[in-house]
Design a protein around this motif. Structure first.
Motif, PDB file in Angstrom:
ATOM      1  N   TYR A  55      63.403 -66.664   3.277  1.00  0.00           N
ATOM      2  CA  TYR A  55      63.306 -65.262   2.843  1.00  0.00           C
ATOM      3  C   TYR A  55      63.403 -64.329   4.052  1.00  0.00           C
ATOM      4  N   LEU A  56      62.683 -64.673   5.124  1.00  0.00           N
ATOM      5  CA  LEU A  56      62.717 -63.827   6.325  1.00  0.00           C
ATOM      6  C   LEU A  56      64.102 -63.816   6.960  1.00  0.00           C
ATOM      7  N   TYR A  57      64.787 -64.951   6.925  1.00  0.00           N
ATOM      8  CA  TYR A  57      66.126 -65.060   7.515  1.00  0.00           C
ATOM      9  C   TYR A  57      67.049 -63.975   6.952  1.00  0.00           C
ATOM     10  N   TYR A  58      66.887 -63.695   5.661  1.00  0.00           N
ATOM     11  CA  TYR A  58      67.718 -62.656   5.036  1.00  0.00           C
ATOM     12  C   TYR A  58      67.007 -61.302   4.957  1.00  0.00           C
ATOM     13  N   GLY A  59      65.930 -61.141   5.726  1.00  0.00           N
ATOM     14  CA  GLY A  59      65.301 -59.817   5.866  1.00  0.00           C
ATOM     15  C   GLY A  59      64.229 -59.482   4.853  1.00  0.00           C
TER      16      GLY A  59
ATOM     17  N   MET B 286      75.089 -55.747  -6.355  1.00  0.00           N
ATOM     18  CA  MET B 286      74.783 -54.343  -6.666  1.00  0.00           C
ATOM     19  C   MET B 286      75.890 -53.441  -6.130  1.00  0.00           C
ATOM     20  N   LYS B 287      76.357 -53.775  -4.919  1.00  0.00           N
ATOM     21  CA  LYS B 287      77.455 -53.013  -4.317  1.00  0.00           C
ATOM     22  C   LYS B 287      78.709 -53.162  -5.193  1.00  0.00           C
ATOM     23  N   GLU B 288      78.976 -54.385  -5.608  1.00  0.00           N
ATOM     24  CA  GLU B 288      80.129 -54.667  -6.468  1.00  0.00           C
ATOM     25  C   GLU B 288      80.052 -53.884  -7.779  1.00  0.00           C
ATOM     26  N   ALA B 289      78.838 -53.680  -8.267  1.00  0.00           N
ATOM     27  CA  ALA B 289      78.651 -52.938  -9.520  1.00  0.00           C
ATOM     28  C   ALA B 289      78.892 -51.434  -9.329  1.00  0.00           C
ATOM     29  N   GLY B 290      78.924 -50.984  -8.067  1.00  0.00           N
ATOM     30  CA  GLY B 290      79.192 -49.571  -7.814  1.00  0.00           C
ATOM     31  C   GLY B 290      77.965 -48.764  -7.411  1.00  0.00           C
ATOM     32  N   VAL B 291      76.885 -49.437  -7.032  1.00  0.00           N
ATOM     33  CA  VAL B 291      75.706 -48.702  -6.549  1.00  0.00           C
ATOM     34  C   VAL B 291      75.963 -48.339  -5.085  1.00  0.00           C
TER      35      VAL B 291
ATOM     36  N   ASN C 265      56.768 -54.130   9.624  1.00  0.00           N
ATOM     37  CA  ASN C 265      57.754 -55.040   9.032  1.00  0.00           C
ATOM     38  C   ASN C 265      59.106 -54.353   9.193  1.00  0.00           C
ATOM     39  N   ILE C 266      59.903 -54.854  10.100  1.00  0.00           N
ATOM     40  CA  ILE C 266      61.124 -54.139  10.510  1.00  0.00           C
ATOM     41  C   ILE C 266      62.282 -55.129  10.666  1.00  0.00           C
ATOM     42  N   ILE C 267      63.473 -54.692  10.262  1.00  0.00           N
ATOM     43  CA  ILE C 267      64.667 -55.525  10.430  1.00  0.00           C
ATOM     44  C   ILE C 267      65.607 -54.836  11.416  1.00  0.00           C
ATOM     45  N   MET C 268      66.071 -55.580  12.410  1.00  0.00           N
ATOM     46  CA  MET C 268      67.064 -55.021  13.326  1.00  0.00           C
ATOM     47  C   MET C 268      68.410 -55.671  13.049  1.00  0.00           C
ATOM     48  N   MET C 269      69.430 -54.808  12.841  1.00  0.00           N
ATOM     49  CA  MET C 269      70.748 -55.283  12.448  1.00  0.00           C
ATOM     50  C   MET C 269      71.823 -54.830  13.432  1.00  0.00           C
ATOM     51  N   ALA C 270      72.919 -55.590  13.469  1.00  0.00           N
ATOM     52  CA  ALA C 270      74.036 -55.226  14.346  1.00  0.00           C
ATOM     53  C   ALA C 270      75.007 -54.277  13.650  1.00  0.00           C
ATOM     54  N   LYS C 271      74.842 -54.116  12.318  1.00  0.00           N
ATOM     55  CA  LYS C 271      75.729 -53.212  11.576  1.00  0.00           C
ATOM     56  C   LYS C 271      74.881 -52.201  10.814  1.00  0.00           C
ATOM     57  N   ASN C 272      75.515 -51.113  10.392  1.00  0.00           N
ATOM     58  CA  ASN C 272      74.810 -50.043   9.692  1.00  0.00           C
ATOM     59  C   ASN C 272      74.790 -50.301   8.174  1.00  0.00           C
ATOM     60  N   PRO C 273      73.607 -50.530   7.590  1.00  0.00           N
ATOM     61  CA  PRO C 273      73.548 -50.844   6.150  1.00  0.00           C
ATOM     62  C   PRO C 273      73.920 -49.664   5.243  1.00  0.00           C
ATOM     63  N   LEU C 274      74.040 -48.465   5.830  1.00  0.00           N
ATOM     64  CA  LEU C 274      74.487 -47.324   5.013  1.00  0.00           C
ATOM     65  C   LEU C 274      76.013 -47.273   4.951  1.00  0.00           C
ATOM     66  N   LEU C 275      76.663 -48.091   5.804  1.00  0.00           N
ATOM     67  CA  LEU C 275      78.128 -48.092   5.836  1.00  0.00           C
ATOM     68  C   LEU C 275      78.731 -49.435   5.458  1.00  0.00           C
ATOM     69  N   ASP C 276      77.926 -50.503   5.563  1.00  0.00           N
ATOM     70  CA  ASP C 276      78.504 -51.835   5.416  1.00  0.00           C
ATOM     71  C   ASP C 276      77.479 -52.791   4.788  1.00  0.00           C
ATOM     72  N   ILE C 277      77.804 -53.327   3.651  1.00  0.00           N
ATOM     73  CA  ILE C 277      76.897 -54.253   2.964  1.00  0.00           C
ATOM     74  C   ILE C 277      76.683 -55.515   3.806  1.00  0.00           C
ATOM     75  N   GLU C 278      77.642 -55.828   4.668  1.00  0.00           N
ATOM     76  CA  GLU C 278      77.534 -57.011   5.535  1.00  0.00           C
ATOM     77  C   GLU C 278      76.402 -56.878   6.559  1.00  0.00           C
ATOM     78  N   ALA C 279      75.867 -55.651   6.690  1.00  0.00           N
ATOM     79  CA  ALA C 279      74.741 -55.453   7.627  1.00  0.00           C
ATOM     80  C   ALA C 279      73.585 -56.388   7.277  1.00  0.00           C
ATOM     81  N   TYR C 280      73.409 -56.669   5.971  1.00  0.00           N
ATOM     82  CA  TYR C 280      72.286 -57.513   5.555  1.00  0.00           C
ATOM     83  C   TYR C 280      72.488 -58.975   5.960  1.00  0.00           C
ATOM     84  N   ASP C 281      73.687 -59.277   6.418  1.00  0.00           N
ATOM     85  CA  ASP C 281      73.926 -60.611   6.949  1.00  0.00           C
ATOM     86  C   ASP C 281      74.205 -60.530   8.456  1.00  0.00           C
ATOM     87  N   ALA C 282      73.930 -59.355   9.029  1.00  0.00           N
ATOM     88  CA  ALA C 282      74.116 -59.178  10.479  1.00  0.00           C
ATOM     89  C   ALA C 282      72.751 -58.851  11.090  1.00  0.00           C
TER      90      ALA C 282
END
Ligand SMILES: [Zn+2]
Length: 497
Positions: free
Chosen positions: A122-126, A422-427, A460-477
């Motif tokens: 669970y933590l691995y994916y934030g 959720m992104k695919e659904a248009g959210v 409880n904080i997640i640090m990412m290499a990509k911006n989650p407001l611009l790229d859904i892949e941020a949650y895997d970065a």
């Protein structure tokens, strides 16, 4: 003199407001020069700034460089992004994905490997906060919390408030089901099918909710499910019971979240005004064969009421996808899975023995037929979610991991999949982020300590290499996960053989 005093006073006030007072840290973490993405109202205004943690709490967040001394670890956040830890408000942690008790007995080493990896997955994916919406035991809470690194775990007591012999009690053989669901609700119409040893007075909404509260729960889970597939005609709660559960939950400071995925169930619950519905609408009843690009008026009206009353809507799109995955031969070969599922268990999932659930639910259906059925249901689910999102409904992130004994819903991985669906659904991406942080924290009354990056909140904080407001892949970065002030590198959360 008076002028000097005023200047002095203004200077003091400004420095307080600026938060530039000296922070003397003993067990600190200083995240510098990082893009901070957090909200207190649903609107995001990211900025490059600094965040300071002392022990398990946030003590500074802002644009100005803090003045710090003492003992701390500094992490240069240049080019990185931080968000609050993700909250998954619909999981089930007991059990092992895809296994029945007799499989666990036969392969204890697979079960042990799964259980010790699960919190890290669970933590691995934030996901730093989990809300278990099924029954949980004191023993399980203790063993989960004994793990060295794990998300924060919240629950709904030793069982949900299901009506006697209704969903999900019906899955357990009659001789065990009442003990297995200690918080069942006595219903007059079921009186003949409830063993005499149970006193109706212990199974009123009032008695049940009191018990749930006393077990340390944060919410009451109930169910409105008349059946699906070959399982139909299940007893469902009356309006009176559901209203009483809502009143009792509120008077005990709890929220009421209810299982429902059909139009019939959603309209029943929306009418009553429960706090949260634990699934989206995908069983469209008489509209089940309508084209997948148009929303029938009756569904629209139910959603409109849900939006108007700001009832939490938990899409749980992976319920559908996680079952469909059982006929997808490539599912188990995804690179993201081997990071969080122990290798030997992944191998077992590929065996004939592990296909028991697929055989049970798909029976004689061909792969194409499974796809046609599930794709249609998912298209409907996504259409309803898109409408709710476009009209400012209250979306709460929840993955329902696992929703059934399928190996298709794996810890952490499934939540990540849910974000993508959720992104695919248009959210829009900002709504996806809010649903998994701020909205969930608020809806489950956890917002005094979770859901945003603010002074006084838990670190409880997640640090990412990509911006989650611009790229859904941020949650895997994700690069680092901070849980209660403890900094963990993502690769340290992976499966180790
Ligand atoms: Zn569930």
């Amino acid at each position: 003199m008076k002028k000097l005093l005023t200047i002095l006073l203004v200077t003091i006030l400004c420095s307080c407001k600026d938060n530039t007072k000296q922070l003397n840290l003993t067990e600190g973490v200083y995240l510098s020069n990082v893009t901070i993405i957090s909200t207190e109202d649903g609107t995001y205004r990211p900025y490059i700034g600094h965040l300071v943690v002392e022990k398990d709490g946030i003590v500074y967040v802002g644009k100005n460089k803090p003045s710090i001394s003492g003992t701390f670890e500094q992490i240069d956040g240049t080019g990185k992004f931080i968000i609050p830890g993700l909250i998954d408000s619909h999981v089930h942690i007991p059990g092992v994905q895809g296994m029945l008790p007799h499989h666990i007995e036969k392969y204890p080493e697979l079960a042990t490997a799964f259980k010790s990896q699960m919190p890290k997955s669970y933590l691995y994916y934030g996901f730093t906060t989990l809300i278990d919406l099924g029954g949980i035991s004191e023993e399980l809470i203790t063993s989960f919390n004994k793990q060295e690194v794990k998300p924060d775990l919240y629950h709904v007591g030793y069982s949900g408030a299901a009506v006697a012999n209704g969903y999900p009690m019906n899955f357990t053989p009659e001789e065990f089901r009442f003990d297995a669901v200690p918080n069942f609700i006595y219903m007059e119409s079921q009186a003949e099918n409830i063993p005499d040893k149970y006193d109706p007075a212990d199974h009123t909404p009032r008695a049940v909710v009191k018990r749930i509260k006393n077990s340390g729960a944060i919410a009451v889970k109930s169910y409105y499910e008349s059946g699906f597939g070959r399982m139909m005609g299940l007893p469902v709660p009356t309006k009176g019971i559901m209203k009483d559960l809502l009143t009792e939950a509120h008077s005990n400071g709890l929220v009421l979240t209810v299982h429902a995925n059909s139009l019939e169930a959603h309209s029943f619950l929306v009418d009553i005004g429960v706090d949260i519905i634990a699934h989206g609408i995908w069983n469209w009843g008489k509209y089940k064969d309508v084209p997948t690009d148009s929303l029938p008026l009756e569904i629209k009206r139910t959603l409109d009421l849900q939006i108007q009353k700001q009832i939490g809507y938990t899409p749980t799109l992976t319920v559908i996808e996680g079952e469909k995955a059982l006929v997808d031969t490539e599912f188990l070969d995804q690179p993201g899975l081997e990071k969080v599922v122990p290798k030997d268990l992944l191998e077992w999932y590929k065996t004939e023995e592990a296909q028991w659930f697929a055989k049970e639910i798909f029976n004689e259906l061909t792969v194409e037929e499974v796809h046609t059925i599930y794709d249609n249901v998912q298209a409907h689910a996504m259409l309803a979610l898109k409408y709710l999102s476009d009209h400012n409904g209250l979306i709460l992130f929840g993955s329902d991991t696992p929703s059934a004994p399928t190996y298709g819903n794996q810890p952490g991985h499934n939540g990540n999949w849910e974000l993508k669906l959720m992104k695919e659904a248009g959210v829009p991406l900002h709504k996806i982020l809010a649903s998994a942080t701020f909205n969930n924290a608020k809806a489950f009354h956890l917002d005094s300590s979770l859901g945003s990056l603010a002074i006084g909140k838990k670190a409880n904080i997640i640090m990412m290499a990509k911006n989650p407001l611009l790229d859904i892949e941020a949650y895997d970065a994700i690069e680092k996960v901070v849980i209660g002030g403890k900094v963990i590198k993502r690769q340290d959360l992976e499966v180790t053989e």
